[in-house]
Design an enzyme around this catalytic site. Structure first.
Site, mmCIF file in Angstrom:
data_model
loop_
_atom_site.group_PDB
_atom_site.id
_atom_site.type_symbol
_atom_site.label_atom_id
_atom_site.label_comp_id
_atom_site.label_asym_id
_atom_site.label_seq_id
_atom_site.Cartn_x
_atom_site.Cartn_y
_atom_site.Cartn_z
ATOM 1 N N ASP A 64 1.210 -1.298 -0.457
ATOM 2 C CA ASP A 64 -0.195 -0.149 0.137
ATOM 3 C C ASP A 64 0.433 1.402 0.231
ATOM 4 O O ASP A 64 1.443 1.348 1.073
ATOM 5 C CB ASP A 64 -1.003 0.308 1.203
ATOM 6 C CG ASP A 64 -2.240 0.862 0.975
ATOM 7 O OD1 ASP A 64 -2.052 2.223 0.898
ATOM 8 O OD2 ASP A 64 -3.220 0.289 1.397
ATOM 9 N N THR B 122 -6.911 3.361 -2.454
ATOM 10 C CA THR B 122 -6.927 1.979 -1.657
ATOM 11 C C THR B 122 -7.780 1.492 -2.230
ATOM 12 O O THR B 122 -7.342 0.020 -3.130
ATOM 13 C CB THR B 122 -6.742 1.968 -0.222
ATOM 14 O OG1 THR B 122 -5.399 2.608 0.206
ATOM 15 C CG2 THR B 122 -6.396 0.847 0.037
ATOM 16 N N LYS C 104 -5.980 -3.357 6.637
ATOM 17 C CA LYS C 104 -7.229 -2.671 6.321
ATOM 18 C C LYS C 104 -8.332 -3.926 4.804
ATOM 19 O O LYS C 104 -8.026 -5.162 4.880
ATOM 20 C CB LYS C 104 -6.732 -1.920 4.964
ATOM 21 C CG LYS C 104 -5.676 -0.968 5.909
ATOM 22 C CD LYS C 104 -6.028 0.265 4.433
ATOM 23 C CE LYS C 104 -4.599 1.212 4.618
ATOM 24 N NZ LYS C 104 -5.068 2.222 3.285
ATOM 25 N N ASP D 158 1.098 2.477 3.868
ATOM 26 C CA ASP D 158 0.600 3.440 3.448
ATOM 27 C C ASP D 158 0.133 4.364 5.348
ATOM 28 O O ASP D 158 0.226 5.509 4.641
ATOM 29 C CB ASP D 158 -0.816 2.989 3.401
ATOM 30 C CG ASP D 158 -1.663 3.808 2.616
ATOM 31 O OD1 ASP D 158 -1.919 5.265 2.132
ATOM 32 O OD2 ASP D 158 -2.878 4.339 3.104
ATOM 33 N N HIS E 14 -1.504 2.160 -4.711
ATOM 34 C CA HIS E 14 -1.187 4.143 -5.480
ATOM 35 C C HIS E 14 0.407 4.271 -5.159
ATOM 36 O O HIS E 14 1.099 3.461 -4.274
ATOM 37 C CB HIS E 14 -1.648 4.709 -4.784
ATOM 38 C CG HIS E 14 -2.633 4.431 -3.598
ATOM 39 N ND1 HIS E 14 -1.274 4.951 -2.905
ATOM 40 C CD2 HIS E 14 -3.070 3.880 -3.064
ATOM 41 C CE1 HIS E 14 -2.008 4.770 -1.079
ATOM 42 N NE2 HIS E 14 -2.963 4.043 -1.235
#
Length: 548
Positions: free
Chosen positions: A40, A81, A163, A307, A355
């Protein structure tokens, strides 16, 4: 007679001796296990920037022994995400799979919805609502789904991430399970009734172990901080840090900071959350017997904590560098277990990201690079005044989110206004605002084909039923965010350029600078497995990656 005898001997030798070598070079069997890894917020340059500090068994092993697609990009916006994970595994963009953001304004219910939200299911492993999740909002299949269908559900699929969206969307609609981490005061791996009615024993055993608590320790740099020359000063003005600690500098006593920073959630903003994810993935390989027969299983693993660290400390921080050096160790650990448990040469891995991220704009500005922050309050005031002056009311706008304006179509119709005309009038206004670089109407996205550029990327991210009436693009490196830490979401290279590494069975060794795009991944894996492409796939198999 001599010629006949010679020919017979040659034929006899051909039939006997080459059999073993032919079987080795033309092995068309599928890998026993496919492991899809999403890191991430991983920019491509994290591979090269920290290369000299990586060990030989993690990122370097994948890069040097596998295939490195060096010019890999997202071909749509927004780069978030939820859409990222969905696009990697479905082989298409939000235009078709429907995950247009992490959260978006739903035009039917007139409320914000979450990409993995499902109020029809119940939490398993927690009494909180954190488990009320499923892939129900994703409209197309993943390659993992197609593998399940192809193998008559004999091939397993397990999704894992800190997540929920990082576990659920990749695993698809037919997964045996998806597990995500619920922190707070629990520190448990959980799931939902979409998958099962009770956690399997191996998950319960993991949750009962002291693994999670063991990571509530001091986070210091893996190596001497003076050697971290690939990143900025430890003490600077561009990082967030933790509540209860005056400066965002090493070391961090996580046990002492825990209560002021969300309990076990503090692990999410450290590299130890990635190590916890690797621990749980290894437990899943063992507990689910993944890769133990000739029918291909799929394990999707998303390392989410990169992330959280990036958002908190920023692209150029020593915290980000240390997080990647530690992740490298976790990857090496994972690959070694796969070698032993599944067998070297019997599994296939790909690694990519959902990303990238922008350098902290305040930092860029200090170096005279054009960058800045969006003043949402000022922009909202100005836009509201414009709508009231032009149409006599501001009620024509239902919602503004994700760089999109959603209009009240019933109100527009009641006032006898033309929807396309209202959209264009708003575009003509917004394009005059200082920090907005471009603006487009939904009508343009529907009626015009854009072959390239940012317009093409917006169109790939535009879902006719779910997206807004007007879409805006901010200036490069201008963000709506705090003045510390990094974020993402744009169509600029810092957000779109991410790693793509293939490794293992069926994969050639090499690299390319030919442009590849995220939707190419799922068709490539489908081609490697000789199964159907995901239902909405728009990408193409990367032939130069696959052994023939």
């Amino acid at each position: 007679m001599k010629k006949l005898l010679f020919s017979t001997i040659i034929l006899f030798c051909f039939l006997l001796s080459p059999i073993s070598s032919i079987s080795q070079t033309t092995d068309k069997s599928n890998p026993k296990l496919v492991i899809g890894i999403v890191v991430d917020q991983m920019r491509y340059d994290y591979l090269t920037r920290f290369y000299n500090k990586y060990g030989e068994g993690g990122f370097k092993r994948l890069m040097n022994e596998g295939f490195n697609c060096k010019n890999n990009h997202f071909n749509y916006v927004p780069t978030y995400t939820g859409p990222g994970h969905a696009s990697v595994y479905t082989g298409t963009t939000p235009k078709y799979h429907g995950i247009i953001s992490n959260n978006w304004y739903d035009k039917v219910s007139k409320a914000s919805v979450y990409c993995a939200q499902d109020d029809a299911v119940e939490s398993i492993g927690t009494t909180s609502r954190a488990g009320k999740m499923s892939p129900n909002r994703m409209q197309t299949t993943t390659f993992a789904d197609e593998n399940r269908l192809f193998t008559q559900k004999k091939g397993k699929t397990i999704g894992i991430a800190i997540k929920d969206r990082g576990a659920i969307l990749p695993a698809g609609h037919t997964a045996n399970a998806a597990y995500w981490f619920h922190g707070k005061d629990e520190g448990q791996w959980i799931t939902s009734t979409y998958y099962m009615e009770d956690l399997p024993k191996w998950v319960k055993d993991f949750n009962k172990s002291k693994t999670v608590k063991s990571y509530l320790k001091t986070w210091n740099t893996l190596y001497d901080i003076k050697t971290y020359v690939e990143s900025g000063d430890d003490l600077n003005d561009f990082e967030g840090g933790f509540k209860g600690k005056e400066t965002a500098t090493f070391p961090y006593d996580l046990k002492a900071l825990k209560d002021e920073n969300g309990g076990y959630d503090i692990l999410k903003t450290t590299p130890f959350g990635n190590s916890l994810t690797a621990d749980f993935a290894l437990a899943a390989i063992e507990g689910e017997d993944l890769g133990q027969d000739e029918i291909t299983d799929v394990l999707t693993v998303s390392f989410s904590c990169t992330d959280y660290v990036g958002h908190n400390f920023g692209v150029n921080s020593k915290e980000v560098e240390d997080t990647y050096l530690r992740l490298d160790k976790d990857l090496e650990r994972l690959l070694k277990v796969l070698d032993k448990k599944v067998g070297s040469g019997e599994y296939t891995v790909f690694l990519t990201a959902d990303h990238g991220a922008v350098d902290v704009p305040a930092y860029l500005k200090s170096l005279n690079v054009p960058a800045g922050y969006i003043d949402n309050s000022d922009m909202k005031t100005k836009f509201t005044e414009f709508m009231t002056k032009t149409y006599g009311t501001s009620d024509l706008v239902e919602n503004v989110s994700n760089n999109q304006v959603f209009l009240n179509r019933k109100k527009i119709k009641a006032l006898g206004l033309d929807l396309s005309s209202v959209q264009q009038t708003i575009v003509n206004e917004l394009i005059t605002y200082n920090d907005i670089d471009k603006a487009y109407t939904a009508q343009a996205m529907i009626s015009t084909s854009f072959p390239d550029g940012i317009e093409h990327m917006i169109q790939n991210g535009f879902n006719q039923k779910r997206s807004g009436d007007v879409i805006v693009v901010y200036n490069p490196a201008y963000i709506s965010y705090s003045h510390t830490g990094s974020t993402h979401g744009s169509g600029f290279n810092y957000d779109t350029h991410v790693p793509l590494l293939f490794y293992g069975k069926g994969v050639k060794q090499g690299s390319t600078v030919t442009r590849t795009v995220i939707p190419d991944i799922a068709p490539t894996m489908s081609a490697l497995l000789n199964i159907s492409f995901p239902s909405g796939a728009t990408g193409s198999p990367l032939e130069f990656v696959i052994k023939k």
